[in-house]
Design an enzyme around this catalytic site. Sequence first.
Site, PDB file in Angstrom:
ATOM      1  N   TYR A 253       0.842  -1.209   0.000  1.00  0.00           N
ATOM      2  CA  TYR A 253       0.000   0.000   0.000  1.00  0.00           C
ATOM      3  C   TYR A 253       0.873   1.253   0.000  1.00  0.00           C
ATOM      4  O   TYR A 253       0.692   2.154  -0.823  1.00  0.00           O
ATOM      5  CB  TYR A 253      -0.928  -0.030   1.210  1.00  0.00           C
ATOM      6  CG  TYR A 253      -1.942   1.081   1.248  1.00  0.00           C
ATOM      7  CD1 TYR A 253      -3.125   0.995   0.519  1.00  0.00           C
ATOM      8  CD2 TYR A 253      -1.732   2.224   2.022  1.00  0.00           C
ATOM      9  CE1 TYR A 253      -4.069   2.012   0.557  1.00  0.00           C
ATOM     10  CE2 TYR A 253      -2.668   3.238   2.067  1.00  0.00           C
ATOM     11  CZ  TYR A 253      -3.839   3.129   1.336  1.00  0.00           C
ATOM     12  OH  TYR A 253      -4.773   4.140   1.373  1.00  0.00           O
TER      13      TYR A 253
HETATM   14  N1  LIG Z   1     -10.046   5.276   4.681  1.00  0.00           N
HETATM   15  C1  LIG Z   1      -8.840   5.771   4.903  1.00  0.00           C
HETATM   16  O1  LIG Z   1      -8.379   5.867   6.071  1.00  0.00           O
HETATM   17  C2  LIG Z   1      -8.001   6.283   3.761  1.00  0.00           C
HETATM   18  C3  LIG Z   1      -6.938   7.147   4.049  1.00  0.00           C
HETATM   19  C4  LIG Z   1      -6.164   7.634   3.021  1.00  0.00           C
HETATM   20  C5  LIG Z   1      -6.465   7.290   1.721  1.00  0.00           C
HETATM   21  N2  LIG Z   1      -7.508   6.463   1.442  1.00  0.00           N
HETATM   22  C6  LIG Z   1      -7.777   6.142   0.056  1.00  0.00           C
HETATM   23  O2  LIG Z   1      -9.046   6.638  -0.276  1.00  0.00           O
HETATM   24  C7  LIG Z   1      -9.537   5.911  -1.406  1.00  0.00           C
HETATM   25  C8  LIG Z   1     -11.005   5.601  -1.174  1.00  0.00           C
HETATM   26  O3  LIG Z   1     -11.121   4.754  -0.055  1.00  0.00           O
HETATM   27  P1  LIG Z   1     -12.261   4.946   1.035  1.00  0.00           P
HETATM   28  O4  LIG Z   1     -11.590   5.214   2.317  1.00  0.00           O
HETATM   29  O5  LIG Z   1     -13.267   5.897   0.538  1.00  0.00           O
HETATM   30  O6  LIG Z   1     -12.829   3.456   1.173  1.00  0.00           O
HETATM   31  P2  LIG Z   1     -13.876   2.626   0.323  1.00  0.00           P
HETATM   32  O7  LIG Z   1     -15.246   3.134   0.554  1.00  0.00           O
HETATM   33  O8  LIG Z   1     -13.617   1.206   0.649  1.00  0.00           O
HETATM   34  O9  LIG Z   1     -13.492   2.946  -1.186  1.00  0.00           O
HETATM   35  C9  LIG Z   1     -12.647   2.142  -1.970  1.00  0.00           C
HETATM   36  C10 LIG Z   1     -13.302   2.090  -3.332  1.00  0.00           C
HETATM   37  O10 LIG Z   1     -12.430   1.453  -4.269  1.00  0.00           O
HETATM   38  C11 LIG Z   1     -13.213   0.654  -5.115  1.00  0.00           C
HETATM   39  N3  LIG Z   1     -12.372  -0.378  -5.678  1.00  0.00           N
HETATM   40  C12 LIG Z   1     -11.544  -1.230  -5.011  1.00  0.00           C
HETATM   41  N4  LIG Z   1     -10.950  -2.061  -5.861  1.00  0.00           N
HETATM   42  C13 LIG Z   1     -11.409  -1.735  -7.103  1.00  0.00           C
HETATM   43  C14 LIG Z   1     -11.166  -2.243  -8.385  1.00  0.00           C
HETATM   44  N5  LIG Z   1     -10.307  -3.261  -8.602  1.00  0.00           N
HETATM   45  N6  LIG Z   1     -11.811  -1.673  -9.442  1.00  0.00           N
HETATM   46  C15 LIG Z   1     -12.670  -0.649  -9.242  1.00  0.00           C
HETATM   47  N7  LIG Z   1     -12.928  -0.120  -8.046  1.00  0.00           N
HETATM   48  C16 LIG Z   1     -12.313  -0.659  -6.989  1.00  0.00           C
HETATM   49  C17 LIG Z   1     -14.314   0.097  -4.219  1.00  0.00           C
HETATM   50  O11 LIG Z   1     -15.473  -0.245  -4.957  1.00  0.00           O
HETATM   51  P3  LIG Z   1     -15.840  -1.755  -5.360  1.00  0.00           P
HETATM   52  O12 LIG Z   1     -15.526  -2.616  -4.164  1.00  0.00           O
HETATM   53  O13 LIG Z   1     -17.284  -1.684  -5.693  1.00  0.00           O
HETATM   54  O14 LIG Z   1     -14.991  -2.065  -6.535  1.00  0.00           O
HETATM   55  C18 LIG Z   1     -14.595   1.287  -3.312  1.00  0.00           C
HETATM   56  O15 LIG Z   1     -15.645   2.079  -3.822  1.00  0.00           O
HETATM   57  C19 LIG Z   1      -8.640   4.691  -1.555  1.00  0.00           C
HETATM   58  O16 LIG Z   1      -7.784   4.882  -2.667  1.00  0.00           O
HETATM   59  C20 LIG Z   1      -7.835   4.667  -0.271  1.00  0.00           C
HETATM   60  O17 LIG Z   1      -6.548   4.134  -0.485  1.00  0.00           O
HETATM   61  C21 LIG Z   1      -8.300   5.963   2.434  1.00  0.00           C
END
Ligand SMILES: NC(=O)c1ccc[n+]([C@@H]2O[C@H](COP(=O)([O-])OP(=O)(O)OC[C@H]3O[C@@H](n4cnc5c(N)ncnc54)[C@H](OP(=O)(O)O)[C@@H]3O)[C@@H](O)[C@H]2O)c1
Length: 248
Positions: A163
């Site tokens: 990651y």
């Molecule tokens: N939550 C945190 O603490 C945090 C902190 C910093 C950065 N981020 C980043 O923020 C971004 C969004 O995450 P989130 O926190 O909002 O969590 P989330 O709701 O789990 O969002 C992740 C999204 O990625 C999609 N996804 C995963 N694999 C995929 C694939 N192979 N093809 C297409 N879509 C895919 C998922 O949709 P499907 O499962 O429907 O495909 C989901 O909508 C991520 O890039 C994460 O690394 C999160």
Amino acid sequence: MDTASRSGAARARKVVWVTGGGSGTGRAVALAAAAAGWDVAVSGRRAAALEETAAAAAERGAAAMALPLDVQDGSAVAAARTAVVERFGRLDALVLAAGLNTPRRRWDDQEMAVFRDVVATNLTGPASVVDAALPDLRASGGVVVVISSYSGWTLSPGAGVAYSATKTALGSLVRTLNDQEGRHGVRACHLCPGDIATDFLDQRPEVPDAAARASMLTADDVARTVQFVLDSPPHVRVDELVVSPVRR
Ligand SMILES: NC(=O)c1ccc[n+]([C@@H]2O[C@H](COP(=O)([O-])OP(=O)(O)OC[C@H]3O[C@@H](n4cnc5c(N)ncnc54)[C@H](OP(=O)(O)O)[C@@H]3O)[C@@H](O)[C@H]2O)c1
């Protein structure tokens, strides 16, 4: 430029394509953009979640479309880009929020098959979407917001090997894009959020409880930051933003 793109030249409303748009940050970004007067396309693997986001965006006045795909599938990404341009005639912004982590994230417990999966989703995925949409971004003077991570800005020991490596690499992806495509009016932002209270946290080895989540960023906090970048004037580039919860 195809016919649809030419017909879109007079179209007033801007269009953003959000990956990961069915949940969490991507969903919040799509709804904030809709409320700000943008039309939206959302992608992810879960069609029902995308349809729900698209319906909620439509309630906020947007024309919205759900484009289910796996960002690891380059052909599907290219087909979705075609569908966006055929529907809207233009594409002004990408917000690349699709992402993956794994509970087994240390050198002494990770699996290389999962490592490859994380790279394909978090690094090759965003690159594929930008590659497919580059002609449209050039045409619109478009903006790309890459949802990276605090671990893409500085070492975050718990974030994981694969990651952290992919999120750090997104900084290079953004910088090369700005270096090479700035002359065509394309702008990209490496957005590095700290902890966000979303379902993403369920991928941690120790899943945070409600009390821990209460002090984190919300998806709406990040969406507000993204919207600031989307609405910046065409001559302004926001290269990198780090957004953190105050209490950690
Ligand atoms: N939550 C945190 O603490 C945090 C902190 C910093 C950065 N981020 C980043 O923020 C971004 C969004 O995450 P989130 O926190 O909002 O969590 P989330 O709701 O789990 O969002 C992740 C999204 O990625 C999609 N996804 C995963 N694999 C995929 C694939 N192979 N093809 C297409 N879509 C895919 C998922 O949709 P499907 O499962 O429907 O495909 C989901 O909508 C991520 O890039 C994460 O690394 C999160």
